[in-house]
Design an enzyme around this catalytic site. Structure first.
Site, short mmCIF file in Angstrom:
data_model
loop_
_atom_site.label_atom_id
_atom_site.label_comp_id
_atom_site.label_asym_id
_atom_site.label_seq_id
_atom_site.Cartn_x
_atom_site.Cartn_y
_atom_site.Cartn_z
N LYS A 157 -9.18 1.10 -5.18
CA LYS A 157 -9.89 0.59 -4.01
C LYS A 157 -10.79 1.67 -3.42
O LYS A 157 -10.61 2.85 -3.72
CB LYS A 157 -8.88 0.09 -2.98
CG LYS A 157 -7.89 1.15 -2.46
CD LYS A 157 -6.80 0.52 -1.63
CE LYS A 157 -5.89 1.58 -1.02
NZ LYS A 157 -4.74 0.99 -0.31
N HIS A 158 -11.78 1.29 -2.60
CA HIS A 158 -12.18 -0.02 -2.13
C HIS A 158 -13.59 -0.28 -2.69
O HIS A 158 -14.54 0.35 -2.23
CB HIS A 158 -12.22 -0.08 -0.62
CG HIS A 158 -10.96 0.35 0.06
ND1 HIS A 158 -10.62 1.69 0.25
CD2 HIS A 158 -9.94 -0.37 0.60
CE1 HIS A 158 -9.47 1.76 0.88
NE2 HIS A 158 -9.01 0.53 1.11
N ASP A 181 -9.44 -6.84 -0.16
CA ASP A 181 -8.82 -6.18 0.97
C ASP A 181 -8.37 -7.28 1.94
O ASP A 181 -8.74 -8.46 1.80
CB ASP A 181 -9.81 -5.22 1.64
CG ASP A 181 -9.11 -4.08 2.39
OD1 ASP A 181 -7.88 -4.17 2.62
OD2 ASP A 181 -9.79 -3.11 2.75
N HIS A 234 -11.67 -2.81 9.54
CA HIS A 234 -10.69 -3.60 10.28
C HIS A 234 -11.32 -4.19 11.55
O HIS A 234 -10.83 -5.18 12.08
CB HIS A 234 -9.49 -2.73 10.69
CG HIS A 234 -8.62 -2.34 9.53
ND1 HIS A 234 -8.87 -1.22 8.77
CD2 HIS A 234 -7.51 -2.91 9.02
CE1 HIS A 234 -7.94 -1.12 7.84
NE2 HIS A 234 -7.11 -2.13 7.96
N ARG A 263 -7.24 9.94 2.73
CA ARG A 263 -6.86 8.98 1.68
C ARG A 263 -7.70 9.18 0.42
O ARG A 263 -7.37 8.64 -0.63
CB ARG A 263 -7.02 7.55 2.19
CG ARG A 263 -6.18 7.25 3.43
CD ARG A 263 -6.58 5.94 4.07
NE ARG A 263 -6.25 4.81 3.22
CZ ARG A 263 -6.71 3.57 3.42
NH1 ARG A 263 -7.57 3.33 4.42
NH2 ARG A 263 -6.35 2.60 2.62
N ARG A 307 4.34 2.67 2.90
CA ARG A 307 5.12 1.52 3.37
C ARG A 307 6.61 1.76 3.14
O ARG A 307 7.42 1.52 4.03
CB ARG A 307 4.66 0.24 2.66
CG ARG A 307 3.18 -0.08 2.82
CD ARG A 307 2.75 -0.30 4.26
NE ARG A 307 1.35 -0.68 4.35
CZ ARG A 307 0.42 -0.03 5.03
NH1 ARG A 307 0.75 1.08 5.70
NH2 ARG A 307 -0.82 -0.45 5.08
N ASP A 343 0.86 -1.19 0.00
CA ASP A 343 0.00 0.00 0.00
C ASP A 343 0.89 1.23 0.00
O ASP A 343 1.38 1.64 1.06
CB ASP A 343 -0.89 0.03 1.23
CG ASP A 343 -1.88 -1.11 1.29
OD1 ASP A 343 -3.02 -0.90 0.87
OD2 ASP A 343 -1.51 -2.21 1.76
#
Length: 493
Positions: free
Chosen positions: A171-172, A256, A184, A141, A79, A71
């Site tokens: 995404k998403h 995901d 999550h 985001r 990352r 990501d």
């Protein structure tokens, strides 16, 4: 194991994107790659510096033909720059500028850095239309709240990444922007009609598909009118009926992370893997939590599902063909990337993004209300904000750019306001917040400080939804390293 069994196991393994701890590839990952494992997803804990990442991806490629993904959205979700903060400002900042050529340049620069590190699939951009201000997982985001703006910048991001043969993963799907729950931890619900879904949530995905996006990521969100109570990741109506059928998408569908509670707390990891493949996904991103034992159990469950007739083997073959086409495309030499031989882009991880485009974008995005007075022995109060799981513990704040300032990081509920005000006596006071509109205690702390010190400068490093009556207010539209530098430049010019 018979040849038929080995072939079926290879097909099952080919649908998985696994993760692992550490900065070198474990033996089990290399062994599974030799037996057809689909690929890996890298996280911040896999990254030390670009040369190490390149050595890691080279070792992975030596064992097979993996999809190597991560990501890298720029902005808050990074990352490659997990330990220092991204040199790119993120989607909300790019949406605030609204220059599609700039967005294309930023994502091309990100793609160049990924390609130099041997990564061939970027789980970006977020095409979510962030219509819910209290969204706990999308926020900065997203490019914004307007579907047409999000659509045109999603297209630019896809084009930027794919111009250097790094596959985009949009995404998403079918949209996570109207949620108030983090998938999550639970299953969010987007309770809108099909007409609204098509007009708002699906507009950026439709545009991205038209632009040739190589992959699309599913969302663990339920859309009652379409999926009932089932998350889209597990819904044939969403993935086969809507995405494949109505939108005509024939690229790779990536899930995901299946270790998120929306899946594990409902149907379980292995059960979710089978249901998602049956619904139409091609690559299963497992996320950072599953172990090798989990991976073997997932493969065994997929094989059992085929043997028992719960999952057609043709579905695995179809997924394998799509992933093979993706690998073939990423292996094709791209355009000149401008990278030097060390695998770095000249500016490096700690710089301003390739050729300075990241800092340039952040400078164009930052907004100043009021006038910035010269700083006098500044006291900077950074109001601690818990990180989301998607972002992780990425450094944020203005400290790197104000080396002579006194920086105090406080938890809003425990802050000693009178003590802070006493410490700030006769000095410039700067308060830094992130998404204050989402945190009552943060707003209360800022308001109390401003009541005593109306000359305080407030820097909002999230979405500027709540705007206090500060003498100087700076909105960065993101908490990346580039955003912080652009904000401080306004204060110290």
């Amino acid at each position: 194991m018979s040849q038929s069994d080995r072939g079926l196991r290879r097909l099952a393994a080919g649908t998985l994107l696994v993760a692992f701890q550490g900065t070198t590839a474990p033996d089990w990952v290399l062994r599974e790659l030799e037996h057809g494992l689909g690929g890996v997803t890298l996280f911040g804990f896999n990254v030390a510096e670009p040369g190490q990442v390149l050595a890691l991806t080279t070792a992975l490629r030596g064992a097979g033909e993996p999809v190597i993904s991560l990501d890298e959205e720029g902005g808050d979700v990074t990352r490659l720059a997990y330990h220092v903060g991204s040199p790119y400002p993120g989607n909300a900042a790019l949406g605030a500028v609204d220059d599609v050529e700039l967005t294309r340049r930023v994502y091309r620069a990100i793609g160049c850095e990924l390609a130099a590190c041997g990564i061939n699939l970027d789980m970006a951009p977020s095409a979510d239309v962030n219509t819910e201000a209290d969204n706990p997982v999308i926020g900065t985001r997203s490019f914004g709240t307007d579907p047409e703006l999000v659509a045109r910048h999603t297209v630019a991001a896809v084009e930027g990444l794919q111009s250097v043969h790094v596959a985009a993963c949009v995404k998403h799907f079918p949209g996570h922007g109207a949620t108030r729950v983090d998938s999550h931890v639970a299953v969010p619900v987007v309770d809108v009609g099909l007409d609204m879904l098509r007009e708002r949530e699906l507009a950026p995905f439709r545009a991205a598909i038209g632009a040739g996006a190589k992959s699309v990521m599913t969302a663990h969100v339920a859309v009652p009118v379409l999926t009932g109570r089932t998350p889209a990741t597990l819904s044939g109506a969403a993935l086969t009926g809507l995405l494949r059928g109505e939108l005509g998408y024939d690229g790779v569908v990536v899930t995901d992370a299946l270790d998120m509670h929306a899946i594990t707390k409902s149907v379980g990891l292995a059960g979710g893997a089978v249901l998602s493949l049956a619904a139409g996904s091609d690559l299963l991103c497992l996320g950072p939590l599953p172990t090798y034992d989990d991976v073997r159990a997932i493969i065994a469950e997929i094989v059992s599902a085929v043997r028992e007739g719960r999952l057609p083997e043709s579905r695995l073959e179809e997924a394998a063909a799509r992933v093979a086409a993706l690998r073939s495309w990423t292996a094709t030499p791209g355009q000149e990337t401008g990278l030097n031989g060390s695998g770095l882009n000249g500016s490096g991880q700690n710089g301003a993004g390739q050729n300075g485009v990241g800092l340039h974008a952040a400078r164009r995005a930052v907004r100043l209300t009021g006038s910035a007075a010269p700083l006098v022995e500044p006291l900077v109060i950074e109001v601690d904000t818990p990180p989301t799981i998607a972002v992780g513990d990425v450094p944020w704040g203005v400290g790197p750019w104000l080396p002579d300032a006194e920086i105090v990081r406080v938890k809003p509920a425990a802050a000693d306001v009178q003590g802070l005000l006493a410490k700030a006596g006769g000095r410039s006071l700067v308060v830094v917040v992130k998404d204050a509109h989402r945190h009552d205690e943060s707003r209360a702390l800022v308001s109390e400080l401003l009541a005593a010190r109306p000359d305080t400068t407030v820097i909002e490093m999230g979405l500027p939804v709540w705007r206090p009556d500060a003498a100087t207010y700076i909105a960065t539209y993101g908490a990346a390293r580039a955003n912080a530098q652009a904000a401080v430049e306004l204060l110290t010019a």
